[in-house]
Design a protein around this motif. Sequence first.
Motif, short mmCIF file in Angstrom:
data_model
loop_
_atom_site.label_atom_id
_atom_site.label_comp_id
_atom_site.label_asym_id
_atom_site.label_seq_id
_atom_site.Cartn_x
_atom_site.Cartn_y
_atom_site.Cartn_z
N TYR A 174 0.82 -1.11 -0.07
CA TYR A 174 -0.07 0.13 0.20
C TYR A 174 0.82 1.44 0.03
O TYR A 174 1.83 1.21 0.71
CB TYR A 174 -0.84 -0.02 1.28
CG TYR A 174 -1.84 -1.01 1.54
CD1 TYR A 174 -1.24 -2.29 2.01
CD2 TYR A 174 -3.16 -1.19 1.30
CE1 TYR A 174 -1.89 -3.50 2.24
CE2 TYR A 174 -3.89 -2.33 1.68
CZ TYR A 174 -3.23 -3.36 2.03
OH TYR A 174 -3.96 -4.56 2.11
N PHE A 225 -4.71 7.40 1.69
CA PHE A 225 -4.40 6.31 0.94
C PHE A 225 -4.23 6.50 -0.60
O PHE A 225 -5.09 7.28 -1.23
CB PHE A 225 -5.70 5.33 1.05
CG PHE A 225 -5.67 4.17 0.39
CD1 PHE A 225 -6.50 3.95 -0.64
CD2 PHE A 225 -4.73 3.10 0.34
CE1 PHE A 225 -6.70 3.04 -1.73
CE2 PHE A 225 -4.77 2.06 -0.72
CZ PHE A 225 -5.71 2.14 -1.62
N HIS A 266 -3.11 0.28 -3.73
CA HIS A 266 -2.96 -0.97 -3.09
C HIS A 266 -2.83 -1.86 -4.19
O HIS A 266 -3.35 -2.10 -5.41
CB HIS A 266 -4.10 -1.32 -2.19
CG HIS A 266 -4.14 -2.79 -2.19
ND1 HIS A 266 -5.36 -3.46 -1.72
CD2 HIS A 266 -3.06 -3.59 -1.86
CE1 HIS A 266 -4.85 -4.77 -1.37
NE2 HIS A 266 -3.67 -4.80 -1.15
N ARG A 288 -5.29 -3.54 -6.78
CA ARG A 288 -6.43 -3.67 -6.17
C ARG A 288 -7.40 -2.71 -5.80
O ARG A 288 -8.56 -2.70 -5.84
CB ARG A 288 -6.31 -4.52 -4.85
CG ARG A 288 -5.84 -6.07 -5.37
CD ARG A 288 -6.89 -6.76 -5.76
NE ARG A 288 -6.50 -8.20 -5.88
CZ ARG A 288 -6.88 -9.35 -5.13
NH1 ARG A 288 -7.44 -8.77 -4.18
NH2 ARG A 288 -6.71 -10.29 -5.44
N ALA A 289 -6.83 -1.44 -5.44
CA ALA A 289 -7.78 -0.53 -5.30
C ALA A 289 -6.74 1.00 -5.28
O ALA A 289 -5.73 1.08 -5.36
CB ALA A 289 -8.07 -0.44 -3.87
N THR A 309 -5.04 -9.70 1.80
CA THR A 309 -6.22 -8.72 1.66
C THR A 309 -7.33 -8.93 2.78
O THR A 309 -8.13 -8.11 2.70
CB THR A 309 -6.65 -8.39 0.44
OG1 THR A 309 -7.26 -9.91 0.03
CG2 THR A 309 -5.73 -8.25 -0.73
N GLY A 310 -7.37 -9.88 3.18
CA GLY A 310 -8.37 -10.37 4.07
C GLY A 310 -8.43 -9.35 5.42
O GLY A 310 -7.27 -8.98 5.68
N LEU A 311 -9.74 -9.22 5.85
CA LEU A 311 -9.75 -8.11 7.06
C LEU A 311 -9.07 -8.75 8.24
O LEU A 311 -8.31 -7.98 9.03
CB LEU A 311 -11.13 -7.85 7.39
CG LEU A 311 -11.49 -7.00 8.39
CD1 LEU A 311 -10.85 -5.59 8.24
CD2 LEU A 311 -12.96 -6.78 8.91
N ALA A 312 -9.17 -10.00 8.63
CA ALA A 312 -8.86 -10.48 9.95
C ALA A 312 -7.27 -10.66 10.16
O ALA A 312 -6.62 -11.08 9.35
CB ALA A 312 -9.16 -12.00 10.16
N LYS A 313 -6.96 -9.59 11.07
CA LYS A 313 -5.75 -9.46 11.54
C LYS A 313 -4.43 -9.05 10.37
O LYS A 313 -3.49 -9.57 10.37
CB LYS A 313 -4.97 -10.94 12.23
CG LYS A 313 -5.49 -10.89 13.86
CD LYS A 313 -4.51 -10.16 14.57
CE LYS A 313 -4.65 -10.30 16.04
NZ LYS A 313 -3.54 -9.98 16.93
N ASN A 314 -5.10 -8.45 9.43
CA ASN A 314 -4.08 -8.28 8.20
C ASN A 314 -3.39 -6.92 8.59
O ASN A 314 -3.88 -6.01 7.96
CB ASN A 314 -5.10 -8.21 7.06
CG ASN A 314 -4.18 -8.01 5.73
OD1 ASN A 314 -3.29 -8.63 5.78
ND2 ASN A 314 -4.79 -7.67 4.55
N ILE A 315 -2.44 -6.99 9.22
CA ILE A 315 -1.84 -5.87 9.89
C ILE A 315 -1.10 -5.32 8.92
O ILE A 315 -0.28 -5.73 8.11
CB ILE A 315 -0.97 -6.07 10.99
CG1 ILE A 315 -1.79 -6.89 12.13
CG2 ILE A 315 -0.44 -4.73 11.74
CD1 ILE A 315 -2.86 -6.11 12.58
N GLN A 316 -1.21 -4.03 8.56
CA GLN A 316 0.03 -3.21 7.78
C GLN A 316 0.99 -2.86 8.50
O GLN A 316 0.93 -1.90 9.25
CB GLN A 316 -0.86 -2.25 6.83
CG GLN A 316 -2.00 -2.47 5.97
CD GLN A 316 -2.69 -1.54 5.23
OE1 GLN A 316 -2.08 -0.41 5.09
NE2 GLN A 316 -3.81 -1.72 4.85
N TYR A 317 2.26 -3.00 8.02
CA TYR A 317 3.56 -2.64 8.54
C TYR A 317 4.09 -1.52 7.81
O TYR A 317 4.24 -1.65 6.31
CB TYR A 317 4.19 -3.70 8.81
CG TYR A 317 3.89 -4.66 10.09
CD1 TYR A 317 3.30 -5.87 9.49
CD2 TYR A 317 4.29 -4.61 11.25
CE1 TYR A 317 2.66 -6.79 10.53
CE2 TYR A 317 3.57 -5.15 12.16
CZ TYR A 317 2.95 -6.39 11.76
OH TYR A 317 2.40 -7.28 12.89
N PHE A 318 4.55 -0.37 8.33
CA PHE A 318 4.84 0.64 7.34
C PHE A 318 6.46 0.93 7.57
O PHE A 318 7.01 0.51 8.42
CB PHE A 318 4.30 2.01 8.12
CG PHE A 318 2.97 2.15 7.79
CD1 PHE A 318 2.03 1.46 8.29
CD2 PHE A 318 2.53 3.32 6.86
CE1 PHE A 318 0.68 1.87 8.11
CE2 PHE A 318 1.19 3.58 6.70
CZ PHE A 318 0.08 2.76 7.25
#
Lengths: 120, 115
Positions: free
Chosen positions: B33, B45, B48, B55-56, B97-106
């Motif tokens: 992202y 944003f 992605h 994707r977006a 891309t799934g919601l559950a626990k899909n942490i974005q690390y920067f």
Amino acid sequence: AQKITQTQPGMFVQEKEAVTLDCTYDTSDPSYGLFWYKQPSSGEMIFLIYQGSYDQQNATEGRYSLNFQKARKSANLVISASQLGDSAMYFCAMREGRSAGGTSYGKLTFGQGTILTVHP
Amino acid sequence: DSGVTQTPKHLITATGQRVTLRCSPRSGDLSVYWYQQSLDQGLQFLIHYYNGEERAKGNILERFSAQQFPDLHSELNLSSLELGDSALYFCASSQGTGLAKNIQYFGAGTRLSVL
């Protein structure tokens, strides 16, 4: 419409005290995730804690806990035993499970942030 | 260290120029992202990618483009730069891309200054 609201531009706390940073959100999606990130003065974004909309219990990660009140649409971050190194900008963010047309799936929407200053 | 690498850390350029920002995701992460952080707009944003495919799209200007390569690194290209493009540009990665626990690390960000 603003989806994530952080109403405290700045907060002050004494070292070793606890502090609560407020976050309210707005979504009609039943499936979503809430995140808190820390941005020190050096600029990097550090992930702190995650809460899923279906999680029954409040999330905790060390000294960080998330006070999740689903009916009130709030996800406040509680930092216990504040340390000088906690001084930073804190962002609340949300990811929705789906959106109209599926064009923003996966993205994080951030609040404006709260600057936390820890005094010795 | 998040494991996400962004280069360069700082970039100073002139109006009208073109720059390329590079991002290497964490090992095993398929999603990349891009976000822009500016004083007036906050964190926004941009785009992605997942496993090489777009994707977006968010609030990304037509002058900006991005791609994700087969080795999963990504590049954000900014062209015809304007003063208002000065900002901190972040790349983040996550496993899927799934919601559950899909942490974005920067990553640490690229600070762009357009003079």
